[in-house]
Every structure is written in structure tokens, then in C-alpha cells.
Design an enzyme around this catalytic site. Structure first.
Site, PDB file in Angstrom:
ATOM      1  N   ASP A  15      51.714  78.240 -70.233  1.00 31.92           N
ATOM      2  CA  ASP A  15      52.034  79.546 -70.823  1.00 31.92           C
ATOM      3  C   ASP A  15      53.039  79.400 -71.970  1.00 31.92           C
ATOM      4  O   ASP A  15      54.065  80.068 -71.998  1.00 31.92           O
ATOM      5  CB  ASP A  15      52.579  80.483 -69.747  1.00 31.92           C
ATOM      6  CG  ASP A  15      51.601  80.697 -68.613  1.00 31.92           C
ATOM      7  OD1 ASP A  15      51.027  81.796 -68.537  1.00 31.92           O
ATOM      8  OD2 ASP A  15      51.384  79.778 -67.799  1.00 31.92           O
TER       9      ASP A  15
ATOM     10  N   ASP B 121      46.860  79.171 -71.078  1.00 28.71           N
ATOM     11  CA  ASP B 121      47.548  80.154 -71.913  1.00 28.71           C
ATOM     12  C   ASP B 121      48.282  79.430 -73.029  1.00 28.71           C
ATOM     13  O   ASP B 121      49.461  79.085 -72.903  1.00 28.71           O
ATOM     14  CB  ASP B 121      48.484  81.034 -71.096  1.00 28.71           C
ATOM     15  CG  ASP B 121      47.726  82.046 -70.247  1.00 28.71           C
ATOM     16  OD1 ASP B 121      46.496  82.128 -70.387  1.00 28.71           O
ATOM     17  OD2 ASP B 121      48.369  82.757 -69.451  1.00 28.71           O
TER      18      ASP B 121
ATOM     19  N   TYR C 168      48.659  82.477 -77.238  1.00 29.10           N
ATOM     20  CA  TYR C 168      48.893  83.914 -77.092  1.00 29.10           C
ATOM     21  C   TYR C 168      48.487  84.666 -78.359  1.00 29.10           C
ATOM     22  O   TYR C 168      49.015  85.734 -78.670  1.00 29.10           O
ATOM     23  CB  TYR C 168      50.346  84.212 -76.723  1.00 29.10           C
ATOM     24  CG  TYR C 168      50.601  83.955 -75.245  1.00 29.10           C
ATOM     25  CD1 TYR C 168      50.666  84.997 -74.330  1.00 29.10           C
ATOM     26  CD2 TYR C 168      50.739  82.657 -74.775  1.00 29.10           C
ATOM     27  CE1 TYR C 168      50.881  84.758 -72.980  1.00 29.10           C
ATOM     28  CE2 TYR C 168      50.944  82.402 -73.437  1.00 29.10           C
ATOM     29  CZ  TYR C 168      51.019  83.457 -72.536  1.00 29.10           C
ATOM     30  OH  TYR C 168      51.211  83.217 -71.199  1.00 29.10           O
TER      31      TYR C 168
ATOM     32  N   ASN D 162      43.783  82.978 -68.971  1.00 28.33           N
ATOM     33  CA  ASN D 162      43.261  84.312 -69.263  1.00 28.33           C
ATOM     34  C   ASN D 162      43.509  84.727 -70.715  1.00 28.33           C
ATOM     35  O   ASN D 162      42.738  85.505 -71.286  1.00 28.33           O
ATOM     36  CB  ASN D 162      43.877  85.339 -68.315  1.00 28.33           C
ATOM     37  CG  ASN D 162      45.388  85.379 -68.381  1.00 28.33           C
ATOM     38  OD1 ASN D 162      46.045  84.409 -68.010  1.00 28.33           O
ATOM     39  ND2 ASN D 162      45.958  86.478 -68.842  1.00 28.33           N
TER      40      ASN D 162
ATOM     41  N   HIS E 157      51.779  89.197 -60.299  1.00 28.69           N
ATOM     42  CA  HIS E 157      50.519  88.514 -59.946  1.00 28.69           C
ATOM     43  C   HIS E 157      50.477  88.096 -58.474  1.00 28.69           C
ATOM     44  O   HIS E 157      49.694  87.209 -58.101  1.00 28.69           O
ATOM     45  CB  HIS E 157      50.287  87.277 -60.832  1.00 28.69           C
ATOM     46  CG  HIS E 157      50.242  87.564 -62.292  1.00 28.69           C
ATOM     47  ND1 HIS E 157      49.371  88.458 -62.849  1.00 28.69           N
ATOM     48  CD2 HIS E 157      50.987  87.069 -63.321  1.00 28.69           C
ATOM     49  CE1 HIS E 157      49.559  88.509 -64.157  1.00 28.69           C
ATOM     50  NE2 HIS E 157      50.546  87.685 -64.474  1.00 28.69           N
TER      51      HIS E 157
ATOM     52  N   VAL F 101      52.105  82.906 -63.779  1.00 32.86           N
ATOM     53  CA  VAL F 101      53.371  83.572 -63.458  1.00 32.86           C
ATOM     54  C   VAL F 101      54.466  82.961 -64.327  1.00 32.86           C
ATOM     55  O   VAL F 101      54.670  81.747 -64.303  1.00 32.86           O
ATOM     56  CB  VAL F 101      53.718  83.414 -61.971  1.00 32.86           C
ATOM     57  CG1 VAL F 101      55.098  84.005 -61.679  1.00 32.86           C
ATOM     58  CG2 VAL F 101      52.660  84.078 -61.097  1.00 32.86           C
ATOM     59  N   HIS F 102      55.188  83.777 -65.055  1.00 30.26           N
ATOM     60  CA  HIS F 102      56.163  83.272 -66.030  1.00 30.26           C
ATOM     61  C   HIS F 102      57.504  83.000 -65.359  1.00 30.26           C
ATOM     62  O   HIS F 102      58.525  83.651 -65.623  1.00 30.26           O
ATOM     63  CB  HIS F 102      56.316  84.254 -67.188  1.00 30.26           C
ATOM     64  CG  HIS F 102      55.039  84.492 -67.929  1.00 30.26           C
ATOM     65  ND1 HIS F 102      54.853  85.530 -68.811  1.00 30.26           N
ATOM     66  CD2 HIS F 102      53.866  83.804 -67.923  1.00 30.26           C
ATOM     67  CE1 HIS F 102      53.624  85.479 -69.310  1.00 30.26           C
ATOM     68  NE2 HIS F 102      53.005  84.445 -68.782  1.00 30.26           N
TER      69      HIS F 102
END
Length: 417
Positions: free
Chosen positions: A161, A188, A191, A226, A267, A295-296
Site C-alpha cells: 500500500d 496497491d 493509488y 483493489n 476491513h 489495512v493501513h
């Protein structure tokens, strides 16, 4: 996304010992970090920043990156973009600096997204590289991994992410100081889907130049998340993963989801259906690690399974299981959506350590019996090792024990009178 480490370094099955074994008995070692960071804003770096600089020279190759090309580490895929025209599709390579006695021809593709038209995206299978012709050529180098062996040392970086914010830059810079030899990227990427119209493609280009400082010098192993779907019917774009599939050449197929054992409120339980289907396979096969982003935040579980629960029957609560993998959530690369700072309270028994901060992880394979795992927090610009664990290889321990028992059983028995 779930990644099985056993797929990458064969036969390295591990058991978390010391801290894990103590905590499985009494649960007193669970940690929820209360660290509060002074963070940069969760906004993408402006396009005029020097981290997105376009290399000098007409049609000079840019967005250069290396992807692991096979399971043995004997091949890599070199990717680059020529922005204005097709240019050379040839990569020259060799083992000595400035001496390139081999060459290979790659493939080329491009695509449109709304009214944006990409540059020419090249992919080529090589060992070392010099990309381009004449004044526009650029030189890069990398080190191939050691030959596969149970005692071959190797260090993986784990990033998820990422995005392209100042926090993303902090993560990338800190990883580059870690000694990692290859990145496992958990999905991810750019972005760019946070933008619309032509800016989607433009932000893919900027991200490609952004990661070049690392990805052009060592293999990155990719998976999609996603944010790579980019289903945007309002712009006439309905082909999922269009940008990702054109830009990222990878022989691996992987998808991303949240970890089945993650106690973050964001999530929460999204991975439950996957757990019900795959967890028994993980336990039976003694999969070593499940790495996930999405999950960040950061979280590490104990070796715990929940294979007897299927939504309608069985024990709902995970139990200690030495054959189960350790679940590691590393979705804290630094993207513009910010941190996921809310965890379940109290901390569940399966959760060993958790913190909502930006950072990256490293997994150092030492030999067939030991590995060191570190999660490194971006502490206001400094890399801080916050969670460190020693893993012991349960597969080899059990295997040696069985051989010893078998050997003793086959020994001739001598009776002395």
C-alpha cells in the site's frame, strides 16, 4: 493478498519460539503500541517534485524496474518506458561493468485510459542491463540471488500500500537502507485510481519514476490490490486491472485481501471467507507466513488457527497451532488514504503486536534453521526497528528428529551376557 514464503524459499518452514511459546501459554506478551507519530499529510507529492524528475535525453528510458523472472532467481524481467517514440527494444547486458557482451530483444505495448495515452512500455527477460541507444542510454546494475540451497542467506523487504506521498518516500528511503535484496510487494501500488481522467495515467507514470530509485536495482515481486482494478465506467473504462497488466510484467499470479487474522476495525473480517476456504490448506502444508496489506497499519499474529469453525458450527475462537502460519499485515507503506488507527479492544489472544504507523518489514533468511524478522517504523523521518522476532525452522527440527529416531530404531541390538 496472501503470500506463502514456502513458495519463495523452499523447505523453510518455521516455528516462532521464545516470545511466542511464552505468550501461547499465558497471553501476557500481547502488545498494542500507543506510539503517536507526527506525520506528514496524507497527500500525494506534487508532480513538480524532484522525486518524479524525467531523465535527461530525448526519449530516454524511464520508470525502469526489475521483476523476478522465475522461481529460481536465474532470470529477471526488465521493464521501462520510452515516452515519445518506440525507440530501441534491445537490452544489452553482461557481468562486467561497461562490458556488455550479450543482448536480448523485448516486447512492447501501450494503452489508452480515457484520453491519456501511455508511452511505449517495454518488457525484456535479461540478467544485467543497459537500456537505450546513444545519448539517451541509462545504465543500471543489480545482483542476482544466491543459488537455491537450504542454507543460502537472503533478505526480503516487505512493502504494501505504498502510494506516492511524503510518507511513501520515507518508507522507500528507509527500506533502501535496510540491506534488503528483493521486495515482496503486497499490492496497491500507485493509488492512481484516486484520480480521474488523464490524471490516472499521469500518476502511474510519476509512480514509476518514483520507485525507480529502488526497483531499477533489485527485483520486486508484485501482486495486485483493489486499487489496481480501476473500474471507471463514468470514463468509459470497464476493463479491470488495465493499467497494471500493461505496466507490470510478472510471472506470478497473486491477489490481495486483508489477513484472516487481523484485529484492526478497518476491513475487519473481510478475509473470513478466504480463511474458511484456504486456512486448512495452510495448516496442512505448514505454510510459513501469510503477508497481507490492505489495512493501513501493522500487525503480527501468533501461530494460531481456526480450522474447526465454518461460520455455522465449531469453535469460534482461534487456538494455538504450531503448524499454522504467522499472519503479518504490512499495509503501512504511506499512501494518501492515511492510517487505520482503530483496533479491537481488548487485544485478541491471536494478536502479538500491532501499531498504526507507516513503515516496512524485512525478513532475513540466515540458514535452514533461523530467520530474523523486523518491522521498521518511520519514526518522524527515522527508521526504527519496533517489532523484532527470531523464527526457528520447525520443518528441519522435526525432520532431523525423525531421522535420529529412525536411525536409532534400525540399529542392531547387541546383548552382552
Amino acid at each position: 493478498m496472501a503470500v506463502s514464503f514456502a513458495k519463495l524459499v523452499p523447505l523453510f518452514q518455521i516455528m516462532l519460539y521464545l516470545t511466542l511459546l511464552l505468550s501461547l501459554n499465558n497471553g501476557t506478551a500481547r502488545i498494542t503500541s500507543r506510539f503517536i507519530r507526527t506525520e506528514w499529510p496524507s497527500a500525494d507529492i506534487p508532480l513538480h517534485n524532484k522525486v518524479f524528475d524525467i531523465p535527461k535525453g530525448h526519449n530516454a528510458p524511464q520508470q525502469v524496474r526489475i521483476t523476478q523472472g522465475d522461481y529460481d532467481g536465474k532470470a529477471v524481467i526488465i521493464s521501462w518506458v520510452t515516452p515519445n517514440e518506440l525507440g530501441s527494444n534491445r537490452v544489452q547486458y553482461g557481468k562486467l561493468e561497461k562490458k556488455y557482451d550479450s543482448s536480448a530483444e523485448g516486447t512492447v505495448t501501450n494503452y489508452t485510459f480515457y484520453k491519456y495515452k501511455s508511452g511505449y512500455i517495454h518488457h525484456c527477460l535479461v540478467d544485467d542491463l543497459e537500456i537505450g541507444d546513444g545519448d539517451s542510454s541509462r545504465e543500471f546494475w543489480f545482483q542476482t540471488p544466491p543459488k537455491i540451497h537450504p542454507d543460502a542467506p537472503y533478505t526480503f523487504g516487505i512493502i504494501g500500500d505504498l502510494g506516492q506521498t511524503y510518507n511513501s518516500l520515507s518508507t522507500l528511503k528507509h527500506y533502501m537502507q535496510s540491506g534488503g535484496q528483493s521486495v515482496l510487494f503486497l499490492g496497491d501500488l500507485s493509488y492512481a485510481d484516486r484520480y480521474e481522467y488523464n490524471d490516472v495515467g499521469i500518476r502511474w507514470d510519476s509512480w514509476g519514476r518514483f520507485i525507480e530509485q529502488s526497483a531499477a536495482y533489485q527485483p520486486w515481486i508484485w501482486s495486485a490490490g483493489n486499487h489496481e482494478i480501476e473500474f471507471m465506467p463514468n470514463m468509459g473504462e470497464v476493463i479491470p486491472f488495465k493499467s497494471y497488466l500493461h505496466r507490470i510484467a510478472t510471472p506470478y499470479t497473486a491477489s490481495k485481501s486483508t489477513n484472516p487474522l487481523c484485529s484492526n476495525v478497518v476491513h475487519y473480517m473481510e478475509g473470513e471467507s478466504m480463511r474458511a476456504v484456504f486456512e486448512s490448506w495452510f495448516v496442512h502444508s505448514r505454510v510459513d507466513f501469510i503477508f497481507a496489506g490492505h489495512v493501513h497499519a501493522y500487525e503480527r499474529s501468533y501461530r494460531i488457527s481456526n480450522i474447526h469453525y465454518n461460520f455455522t458450527s465449531g469453535d469460534r475462537y482461534p487456538v494455538p497451532d504450531k503448524s499454522a502460519p504467522v499472519y503479518l499485515t504490512v499495509g503501512d507503506g504511506g499512501n494518501q488514504e492515511g492510517l487505520a488507527g482503530r483496533f479491537l479492544d481488548p487485544q485478541p489472544n491471536y494478536s502479538a503486536f500491532r501499531e498504526a504507523s507507516y513503515g516496512h518489514s524485512t525478513l532475513e533468511i540466515k540458514n535452514r534453521t533461523h530467520a530474523f524478522y523486523h518491522w521498521n517504523r518511520n519514526d518522524d523521518g527515522n527508521k526504527v526497528t519496533t517489532d523484532s522476532v527470531v523464527f526457528h525452522n520447525q520443518y528441519w527440527s522435526n525432520n532431523l528428529r525423525r531421522r535420529k529416531l529412525k536411525k536409532n530404531h534400525l540399529k542392531p541390538r547387541v546383548e552382552v551376557r
